[in-house]
Design a protein around this motif. Structure first.
Motif, PDB file in Angstrom:
ATOM      1  N   SER A 456     -51.499-189.865 -64.309  1.00 46.01           N
ATOM      2  CA  SER A 456     -51.563-188.408 -64.255  1.00 46.01           C
ATOM      3  C   SER A 456     -50.850-187.809 -65.461  1.00 46.01           C
ATOM      4  O   SER A 456     -49.732-188.237 -65.812  1.00 46.01           O
ATOM      5  N   TYR A 457     -51.493-186.844 -66.057  1.00 46.83           N
ATOM      6  CA  TYR A 457     -50.904-186.110 -67.173  1.00 46.83           C
ATOM      7  C   TYR A 457     -50.562-184.709 -66.680  1.00 46.83           C
ATOM      8  O   TYR A 457     -51.436-183.946 -66.253  1.00 46.83           O
ATOM      9  N   HIS A 458     -49.278-184.385 -66.705  1.00 42.28           N
ATOM     10  CA  HIS A 458     -48.795-183.086 -66.244  1.00 42.28           C
ATOM     11  C   HIS A 458     -48.678-182.191 -67.475  1.00 42.28           C
ATOM     12  O   HIS A 458     -47.665-182.200 -68.192  1.00 42.28           O
ATOM     13  N   HIS A 462     -49.479-175.425 -65.911  1.00 43.54           N
ATOM     14  CA  HIS A 462     -49.371-175.920 -64.534  1.00 43.54           C
ATOM     15  C   HIS A 462     -50.573-176.766 -64.121  1.00 43.54           C
ATOM     16  O   HIS A 462     -50.937-176.796 -62.945  1.00 43.54           O
ATOM     17  N   LEU A 463     -51.176-177.442 -65.095  1.00 40.96           N
ATOM     18  CA  LEU A 463     -52.327-178.294 -64.814  1.00 40.96           C
ATOM     19  C   LEU A 463     -51.909-179.763 -64.777  1.00 40.96           C
ATOM     20  O   LEU A 463     -51.077-180.204 -65.576  1.00 40.96           O
ATOM     21  N   THR A 464     -52.496-180.528 -63.851  1.00 39.17           N
ATOM     22  CA  THR A 464     -52.281-181.972 -63.774  1.00 39.17           C
ATOM     23  C   THR A 464     -53.636-182.655 -63.719  1.00 39.17           C
ATOM     24  O   THR A 464     -54.453-182.372 -62.828  1.00 39.17           O
ATOM     25  N   ARG A 515     -55.593-180.654 -60.876  1.00 37.81           N
ATOM     26  CA  ARG A 515     -54.810-179.804 -59.968  1.00 37.81           C
ATOM     27  C   ARG A 515     -54.141-178.686 -60.764  1.00 37.81           C
ATOM     28  O   ARG A 515     -53.574-178.923 -61.831  1.00 37.81           O
ATOM     29  N   TRP A 516     -54.212-177.483 -60.215  1.00 41.44           N
ATOM     30  CA  TRP A 516     -53.573-176.313 -60.826  1.00 41.44           C
ATOM     31  C   TRP A 516     -52.628-175.692 -59.808  1.00 41.44           C
ATOM     32  O   TRP A 516     -53.048-175.321 -58.711  1.00 41.44           O
ATOM     33  N   GLU A 517     -51.359-175.600 -60.164  1.00 38.15           N
ATOM     34  CA  GLU A 517     -50.354-175.069 -59.239  1.00 38.15           C
ATOM     35  C   GLU A 517     -49.460-174.083 -59.976  1.00 38.15           C
ATOM     36  O   GLU A 517     -48.340-174.397 -60.394  1.00 38.15           O
ATOM     37  N   PHE A 522     -49.488-171.190 -54.264  1.00 39.31           N
ATOM     38  CA  PHE A 522     -50.912-171.374 -54.564  1.00 39.31           C
ATOM     39  C   PHE A 522     -51.128-172.706 -55.283  1.00 39.31           C
ATOM     40  O   PHE A 522     -50.413-173.053 -56.217  1.00 39.31           O
ATOM     41  N   MET A 523     -52.133-173.425 -54.822  1.00 37.06           N
ATOM     42  CA  MET A 523     -52.558-174.658 -55.473  1.00 37.06           C
ATOM     43  C   MET A 523     -54.063-174.806 -55.293  1.00 37.06           C
ATOM     44  O   MET A 523     -54.595-174.533 -54.225  1.00 37.06           O
TER      45      MET A 523
END
Length: 762
Positions: A456-458, A462-464, A515-517, A522-523
């Motif tokens: 996973s690249y964070h 706020h994107l993973t 994933r956007w958090e 909110f996610m």
């Protein structure tokens, strides 16, 4: 005459709820254990319940619940996928003991309840039958990450009692990249509590319950945790004894409440922590189920009634030994696991209706079946530490299983009767033990080797982004040996054994998520994942008038999914919608030949698409409301060609268990005083659905209502409950692949049930 009778009624027919090798008789399946109403529990697509069951203030926040859905410890809200988590405290407040008590709280999940051990779970309509299939199932079952359903067909599906578990994780959508085969639709992972080296602990639970018009049952459960060397060595023991009351009467045997179910469970855990960062855990499980008589109903006898000349018991035993090492390293965590699982079953069936008068006037005819499996599972994986720009996990797994099914058909005095027809010498070969005149033994060896991982690249904003996959190799060998009078008669007096066959396969399964958090409230995520399951050979008696496929190849599916978790007003209102589209290719299914024998086949493609919406609302202190809504459209996109003059199953046919609509609503209110009284209401509706592709059996289309009231003083709680308040007679499962000796069989919700439970915890 006898030759014609046997030829028209082949022994290797599949009865409801059976598990056998291809071409062997599968036997029947029992009865619903109606769920105890839950204390309000949130079962969201990407988050765990927001409150501790029974806690009026909702103090346990979803983001604080740690899960292992991605083979690493992480907060539930960080999982880009559909996960429902029920903690041990919530399960206790639910009064949950088995699948039926809590799976309704997971959107998209259907529990086709029949015989305990032969009942199955499906997610999003991804299954070809509501029965325990002769091929590999589509749902994975795990205990502390150890598989409970072996490669290929399963001897039984252990429905582990939930007393003293840390949590149950219900994973919807394919999980094959991290959990291996047989997780096409999803997985259920029990996380049992292991020995705690830091403190003494103990718990006790006692219940009594009665079924309206049926019997009385009770439970006794206890747990003790003892640190032998504080912070170094501890042992934890769990004992359970549960007697579920019977409520189906067998008119033929005269037994009232014939389907009584006795469960005994023992768990032992030993934890050793020699140094900081090193943890060695041993876990032992033994669970036995003994059903006195399979609790199906028959239309010609009536609801909650059956007619057989002899009882049809079902026994199953599961033993598991697991050794696990968790070692902290400078860059991550190393986890190694080795496990041995053994399962046994005995399944009785009354075949008198098939063979009445076939051997003179002898009766009744019994068709017992035994099964035995041994499995070894090894896994080694390394997971990087969290809170880095790039996190990763890599591992390898090996799974080997050996299974044997022994299916027999017998009647008292068979050899003596056959001696009068063919002479003593021939009769000895036809019925060697005096009573058994037909026997089929099937052996199955299967293995799965795999390499898996994900990274996973964070990134910014706020994107993973996560990419993962699994590289796998599978192999299966299956064989069958046929003995006795039926075998000789079906082959013009010549003994016949179908011999053995083998299949193998390999491939790669990808998984991609984004994933956007932007905030804790909110996610949103998008997910593409693939699943697969074993193919396996057909080893059956040949039919000169029908070309039976040599076996099945692996089937796969692609899952496309998007989901949102949105919290409002400090998470007092949580809204969690999920949309999914699943393309299922090369479906493995079980079809029936014109002579009644079943076989495995790959039968084209299907699609499953729908929406799952979970809403949780806590408008005032103490009041909590939650709802799950599922809409599903799952159907074939190709015709299934059966051949042999049998009509095709047309494109557009709904997949089994795929009800269009499913609703669950709970409302729970806790009064704020010293006894913390709590009242909970639960309503569940499931629409009608097919039971199997190859039958017209219909299940579902019923409502059920549960009520629960509890109060507690210090460490002791007393609960009164009524399950199935409206006494719904909803059909939970049933049907069969072909003809059955006792006609159509169906299983009903347990009738209205009253009970009380006393809980104590140190």
């Amino acid at each position: 005459m006898f030759r014609q009778h046997i030829a028209s009624r082949r022994f290797a027919l599949l009865l409801a709820g059976s598990t056998t090798v291809a071409g062997l008789p599968a036997l029947a399946a029992p009865a619903p254990i109606a769920a105890v109403p839950p204390a309000a529990v949130s079962t969201a697509a990407v988050s765990a319940p927001n409150s501790q069951a029974g806690a009026p203030d909702g103090s346990e926040q979803a983001e604080n619940i740690t899960v292992s859905a991605n083979k690493r410890r992480q907060r539930t809200r960080d999982v880009a996928g559909s996960v429902t988590v029920l903690t041990g405290k919530q399960l206790q407040a639910l009064g949950a003991q088995s699948f039926a008590d809590y799976l309704r709280l997971a959107p998209g999940a259907v529990f086709s309840e029949g015989v305990p051990g032969l009942s199955t779970v499906s997610f999003r309509g991804i299954t070809d039958t509501n029965l325990l299939d002769q091929g590999q199932g589509t749902t994975g079952y795990f205990l502390n990450d150890v598989p409970l359903a072996e490669p290929g067909f399963a001897i039984a599906i252990p429905d582990i009692d939930t007393f003293d578990v840390s949590r149950v994780e219900i994973l919807r959508g394919p999980q094959s990249t991290l959990f291996g085969s047989a997780t096409l639709g999803g997985a259920v992972d029990y996380i049992a509590n292991t020995a705690d080296t830091h403190k003494y602990d103990a718990a006790f639970e006692s219940s009594v319950l009665g079924v309206e018009g049926g019997d009385v049952g009770y439970t006794e459960k206890g747990m003790v945790n003892i640190p032998l060397i504080r912070d170094k060595l501890a042992v934890r023991g769990v004992l359970e004894y549960r007697q579920d009351p019977g409520y189906v009467d067998n008119v033929g045997t005269g037994e009232h409440g014939a389907n009584q179910d006795l469960l005994r469970n023992a768990r032992v855990s030993v934890t050793y922590e020699p140094t900081d960062g090193t943890k060695l855990t041993y876990l032992y499980l033994a669970q036995n189920n003994k059903i006195s008589d399979q609790g199906y109903s028959q239309p010609f006898v009536g609801e909650y009634n059956k007619f057989t000349l002899i009882a049809e018991p079902y026994y199953t035993a599961t033993q598991l030994h697991s050794l696990r090492l968790d070692q902290e390293l400078s860059f991550g965590t190393l986890t190694g696991q080795a496990a041995f699982t053994r399962k046994n079953q005995y399944l009785g069936a009354d075949y008198s209706a098939f063979y009445a008068g076939a051997l003179g006037s002898l009766s009744p005819y019994s068709a017992p079946q035994t099964g035995d499996s041994k499995s070894m599972y090894y896994e080694l994986r390394v997971a990087s530490h969290d809170h880095q720009t790039v996190t990763w996990l890599a591992g390898a797994a090996y799974y080997q299983t050996w299974k044997r099914i022994n299916a027999m058909l017998g009647v008292p005095g068979a050899q003596q009767y056959l001696a009068g027809l063919y002479g003593p010498q021939v009769a000895q070969s036809y019925a060697p033990d005096g009573d058994t005149f037909s026997q089929i033994i099937g052996d199955y060896d299967g293995s799965e080797e795999s390499l898996f991982g994900e990274a996973s690249y964070h990134g910014p904003a706020h994107l993973t982004f996560t990419f993962g996959g699994r590289l796998y190799w599978t192999s299966v060998t299956s064989s069958s040996e046929n003995y006795g009078y039926y075998t000789a008669l079906a082959n013009d007096g010549t003994p016949f054994s179908p011999g053995h066959a083998a299949t193998s396969d390999n491939g790669f399964l990808p998984k991609i998520s984004l994933r956007w958090e932007p905030s804790r409230q909110f996610m949103a995520y998008g997910l593409i994942s693939e699943g697969y399951r074993f193919g396996q050979p057909n080893v059956v008696t040949p039919d000169p008038n029908f070309t039976t496929p040599s076996g099945t190849s692996s089937d796969t599916l692609m899952n496309y999914e998007v989901g949102i978790r949105a919290g409002f007003f400090h998470d007092s209102l949580v809204f969690e919608p999920t949309l999914f589209w699943i393309d299922w290719s090369n479906i493995q299914t079980r079809l029936t030949r014109p002579d009644g024998i079943t076989y495995g086949a790959n039968a084209g493609d299907a699609v499953s698409r729908g929406a799952e919406i979970t809403t949780s609302w806590t408008p005032v202190r103490g009041l909590r409301m939650q709802s799950n809504v599922t809409y599903l459209d799952a159907h074939l996109t190709d015709n299934v060609v059966r051949g042999g003059g049998l009509p095709d199953i047309p494109s557009g046919t709904a997949l089994p268990t795929a009800a269009h609509w499913q609703f669950t609503e709970t409302a729970s209110y806790s009064f704020d005083n010293r006894f913390r009284p709590t009242i909970t209401l639960l309503h569940h509706y499931i629409g009608h659905a097919k039971g199997a592709l190859d039958t017209n059996f219909i299940q579902g289309d019923y409502n059920s209502v549960d009520v629960r009231f509890s109060a507690q003083l210090r460490n002791t709680a007393l609960t009164f409950f009524v399950s199935n308040l409206t006494d719904s007679h909803g059909v939970t499962s049933g049907g069969s692949y072909g003809a059955t000796p006792n006609g159509q069989q169906y299983f009903l919700l347990r009738p209205r049930t009253f009970g009380a439970t006393l809980d104590w915890h140190l």
